[in-house]
Design a protein around this motif. Structure first.
Motif, PDB file in Angstrom:
ATOM      1  N   ASP A  64       0.838  -1.201   0.000  1.00 55.57           N
ATOM      2  CA  ASP A  64       0.000   0.000   0.000  1.00 55.57           C
ATOM      3  C   ASP A  64       0.870   1.248   0.000  1.00 55.57           C
ATOM      4  OD1 ASP A  64      -2.147  -1.630  -0.120  1.00 55.57           O
ATOM      5  OD2 ASP A  64      -2.697  -1.466   2.004  1.00 55.57           O
ATOM      6  N   SER A  65       1.949   1.214   0.777  1.00 61.30           N
ATOM      7  CA  SER A  65       2.847   2.361   0.827  1.00 61.30           C
ATOM      8  C   SER A  65       3.533   2.569  -0.527  1.00 61.30           C
ATOM      9  CB  SER A  65       3.869   2.154   1.946  1.00 61.30           C
ATOM     10  OG  SER A  65       4.855   3.132   1.904  1.00 61.30           O
ATOM     11  N   MET A  66       3.931   1.489  -1.166  1.00 57.48           N
ATOM     12  CA  MET A  66       4.528   1.597  -2.506  1.00 57.48           C
ATOM     13  C   MET A  66       3.559   2.293  -3.450  1.00 57.48           C
ATOM     14  SD  MET A  66       6.337  -1.841  -3.928  1.00 57.48           S
ATOM     15  CE  MET A  66       6.667  -2.860  -2.530  1.00 57.48           C
ATOM     16  N   LEU A  67       2.327   1.789  -3.454  1.00 54.48           N
ATOM     17  CA  LEU A  67       1.346   2.315  -4.406  1.00 54.48           C
ATOM     18  C   LEU A  67       0.999   3.773  -4.092  1.00 54.48           C
ATOM     19  CD1 LEU A  67      -0.766  -0.937  -4.735  1.00 54.48           C
ATOM     20  CD2 LEU A  67       0.700   0.071  -6.493  1.00 54.48           C
ATOM     21  N   GLU A  68       0.924   4.091  -2.812  1.00 54.14           N
ATOM     22  CA  GLU A  68       0.661   5.500  -2.440  1.00 54.14           C
ATOM     23  C   GLU A  68       1.743   6.428  -2.964  1.00 54.14           C
ATOM     24  OE1 GLU A  68       0.319   5.579   1.842  1.00 54.14           O
ATOM     25  OE2 GLU A  68      -1.473   4.305   1.677  1.00 54.14           O
ATOM     26  N   ASN A  69       2.947   5.891  -3.096  1.00 54.75           N
ATOM     27  CA  ASN A  69       4.051   6.711  -3.592  1.00 54.75           C
ATOM     28  C   ASN A  69       4.255   6.561  -5.104  1.00 54.75           C
ATOM     29  OD1 ASN A  69       5.393   8.231  -1.322  1.00 54.75           O
ATOM     30  ND2 ASN A  69       5.141   6.189  -0.424  1.00 54.75           N
ATOM     31  N   GLY A  70       3.280   5.981  -5.751  1.00 54.16           N
ATOM     32  CA  GLY A  70       3.328   5.884  -7.213  1.00 54.16           C
ATOM     33  C   GLY A  70       4.336   4.866  -7.713  1.00 54.16           C
ATOM     34  N   ILE A  71       4.634   3.850  -6.880  1.00 56.02           N
ATOM     35  CA  ILE A  71       5.641   2.850  -7.255  1.00 56.02           C
ATOM     36  C   ILE A  71       4.956   1.527  -7.584  1.00 56.02           C
ATOM     37  CG2 ILE A  71       7.644   1.549  -6.412  1.00 56.02           C
ATOM     38  CD1 ILE A  71       8.032   4.067  -4.494  1.00 56.02           C
ATOM     39  N   THR A  72       5.276   0.980  -8.750  1.00 51.98           N
ATOM     40  CA  THR A  72       4.683  -0.290  -9.180  1.00 51.98           C
ATOM     41  C   THR A  72       5.555  -1.443  -8.703  1.00 51.98           C
ATOM     42  OG1 THR A  72       3.890   0.819 -11.152  1.00 51.98           O
ATOM     43  CG2 THR A  72       3.899  -1.586 -11.206  1.00 51.98           C
ATOM     44  N   PRO A  73       4.948  -2.391  -7.972  1.00 52.38           N
ATOM     45  CA  PRO A  73       5.745  -3.496  -7.450  1.00 52.38           C
ATOM     46  C   PRO A  73       5.994  -4.611  -8.468  1.00 52.38           C
ATOM     47  CG  PRO A  73       3.481  -3.666  -6.652  1.00 52.38           C
ATOM     48  CD  PRO A  73       3.553  -2.405  -7.473  1.00 52.38           C
ATOM     49  N   MET A  74       7.158  -5.220  -8.365  1.00 55.49           N
ATOM     50  CA  MET A  74       7.447  -6.491  -9.041  1.00 55.49           C
ATOM     51  C   MET A  74       7.904  -7.409  -7.917  1.00 55.49           C
ATOM     52  SD  MET A  74      10.309  -7.245 -11.992  1.00 55.49           S
ATOM     53  CE  MET A  74       9.364  -7.192 -13.506  1.00 55.49           C
ATOM     54  N   ALA A  75       7.194  -8.509  -7.712  1.00 54.36           N
ATOM     55  CA  ALA A  75       7.480  -9.333  -6.527  1.00 54.36           C
ATOM     56  C   ALA A  75       8.195 -10.627  -6.887  1.00 54.36           C
ATOM     57  CB  ALA A  75       6.181  -9.658  -5.797  1.00 54.36           C
ATOM     58  N   THR A  76       9.253 -10.910  -6.168  1.00 56.36           N
ATOM     59  CA  THR A  76       9.945 -12.199  -6.303  1.00 56.36           C
ATOM     60  C   THR A  76       9.480 -13.092  -5.157  1.00 56.36           C
ATOM     61  OG1 THR A  76      11.897 -11.007  -7.102  1.00 56.36           O
ATOM     62  CG2 THR A  76      12.215 -13.306  -6.463  1.00 56.36           C
TER      63      THR A  76
END
Ligand code: FCB
Length: 455
Positions: free
Chosen positions: A114-126
């Motif tokens: 949620d914090s990533m997305l709030e900061n406009g960051i798109t996650p890529m998860a390993t």
């Protein structure tokens, strides 16, 4: 304008939605190893065993990303970084490797995402960046075929919990390192020296990848899934001579061992001469399972290899003659051209799969001077490698992103905190973060790239 700035013309070769990101892994940055109900992983045990890591360093605190991720994502945003590759610690979701899911672990990654997305960051998860739950290691680890099914269950739980926000999934990070460094050379957890184990582990890791891809497809989520391999372009010192034989052997060992099963449903026959024959571990359908179509290949690239044939050096018959005139503080030779050549070769031999460079970067002995780190060598390194991607794209390779290893200095496995790979400096005494010159260089290029593609 620094001499390592890339021109508009080069930046325009990278498409509008090209990912400029950074990468990290759970055990390397999170710390908080005893919090939130997390169970121990093989890296907790290995790093706290005397003699296994530089200075006895462990990831127990590291850069404390577990508590400071908000600060980190705000900083990423300030640096224009809109893509972040992170990994999920299996033992936060399943402290014993399987069984009931640990809600506190789910909550942690929910907050992180949620914090990533709030900061406009798109996650890529390993899903797996080397931190097997110790409870599963106690049952034989990746050598035990059951671990494959435990991984499939863990993957299924992660897709269900986070798939609404994570649209890019990587099953495994660098299975070569998992099997070779973990089981043949013993430099990494769990620290064995056994060729048969290494072969079996590689096979099981690959099989678990295939099963996780199948599971993901079954859930019908609207995302992409792939795997990340560490790959090395191999050159002959004198092409057209016996050196070519050494190229084949090293290419099989470093690259084709994993590429061939994933893309061609077969192991290279030369593997038997190099480290032995995989006994007992293969069941009839395994290779078909491993070769599930993937949406992209993640490529981790750090260094090239130049070889000379040496008839007395079985089983590799190789003398490593890679030029050492430019090396990082890890002693890794630098070649941006190597990345371009590697991408062209992948496209030629394995077809037109989209690629992400899921790791690339360099360690240097950075000095913090009045809050600044002047890491020109790293800027040079990054510039060379982004240029190589633009060149590969120009020649038709579908490279979709570049993730710098790493966002911040962190626990570099057996090297502990001795090697700094971050574009952000961490003062380990205070845990303060300081963007290095390379971070500002990156920020500037990301914004220039964005502006060039505005219309
Ligand atoms: C890769 C690992 C990554 C990091 C870099 C330097 O092999 O995937 O975690 O340690 O090397």
């Amino acid at each position: 304008m620094s001499s390592f700035d890339l021109s508009d013309e080069i930046l325009k070769k990278l498409p509008k939605h090209f990912h400029f990101g950074t990468a990290a892994a759970a055990y390397q940055v999170e710390g908080a190893v005893n919090e939130g109900g997390r169970g121990p992983s093989i890296w907790d045990i290995f790093s706290s065993t005397p003699g296994k890591t530089r200075n006895g360093d462990t990831g127990a605190i590291s850069v404390d990303h577990y508590h400071r991720f908000t600060e980190d994502f705000v900083l990423m945003r300030e640096l224009n970084i809109k893509h972040y590759r992170f990994s999920i610690a299996w033992s936060r979701l399943f402290p014993m490797g399987s069984g009931l899911i640990n809600q506190q672990g789910v909550d942690f990654y929910n907050r992180l995402l949620d914090s990533m997305l709030e900061n406009g960051i798109t996650p890529m998860a390993t899903l797996y960046h080397w931190d097997l739950p110790q409870a599963l290691q106690d049952l034989g680890g990746w050598e035990n075929r059951d671990t494959v099914y435990r991984f499939q269950e863990y993957a299924d739980a992660a897709f269900r919990a986070f798939g609404d926000r994570v649209k890019n999934w990587i099953t495994h990070n660098e299975p070569w390192c998992v099997s070779v460094l973990g089981n043949l050379t013993g430099e990494h957890a769990p620290g064995f020296h056994d060729a048969q184990k290494a072969l079996t582990v590689a096979h099981h890791v690959l099989l678990s990848h295939g099963l996780a891809v199948q599971t993901y497809r079954g859930l019908n989520q609207d995302g992409q899934i792939g795997i990340t391999l560490n790959l090395t372009p191999v050159y002959a010192q004198t092409p057209g001579s016996d050196d070519d034989k050494a190229v084949v052997i090293n290419d099989v060992f470093s690259n084709r061992w994993f590429l061939d099963p994933i893309f061609k449903a077969q192991y290279p026959k030369e593997m038997t001469q190099i480290i032995g024959e995989l006994k007992n571990a293969i069941s009839i359908d395994d290779l078909a399972t491993i070769a599930q179509p993937i949406d992209f290949l993640g490529v981790n690239y750090y260094q090239p290899l130049v070889v000379r044939y040496d008839e007395n050096a079985a089983p590799f018959y190789t003398e490593n003659v890679t030029p050492q005139d430019r090396v990082t503080s890890m002693g890794w030779p630098i070649s941006g051209d190597g990345l371009r050549d590697l991408l062209l070769r992948l496209q030629k031999d394995y077809g037109t799969c989209p690629f992400y460079i899921t790791e690339n970067g360099a360690a240097y002995s950075d000095q913090l001077e009045q809050g600044h780190v002047h890491d020109d060598e790293r800027v040079h390194y990054l510039s060379d490698h982004v240029l190589a991607i633009a060149e590969a794209r120009e020649q038709g390779v579908d490279v979709r992103g570049y993730y710098v290893w790493s966002f911040i200095d962190n626990f570099e496995w057996a090297w502990g905190y001795d090697q700094r790979f971050g574009i952000v400096y961490c003062d380990y005494a205070t845990l303060q973060r300081y963007p290095k010159d390379s971070a500002w260089w990156y920020a500037k290029h990301i914004s220039r790239h964005q502006n060039l593609h505005m219309y």
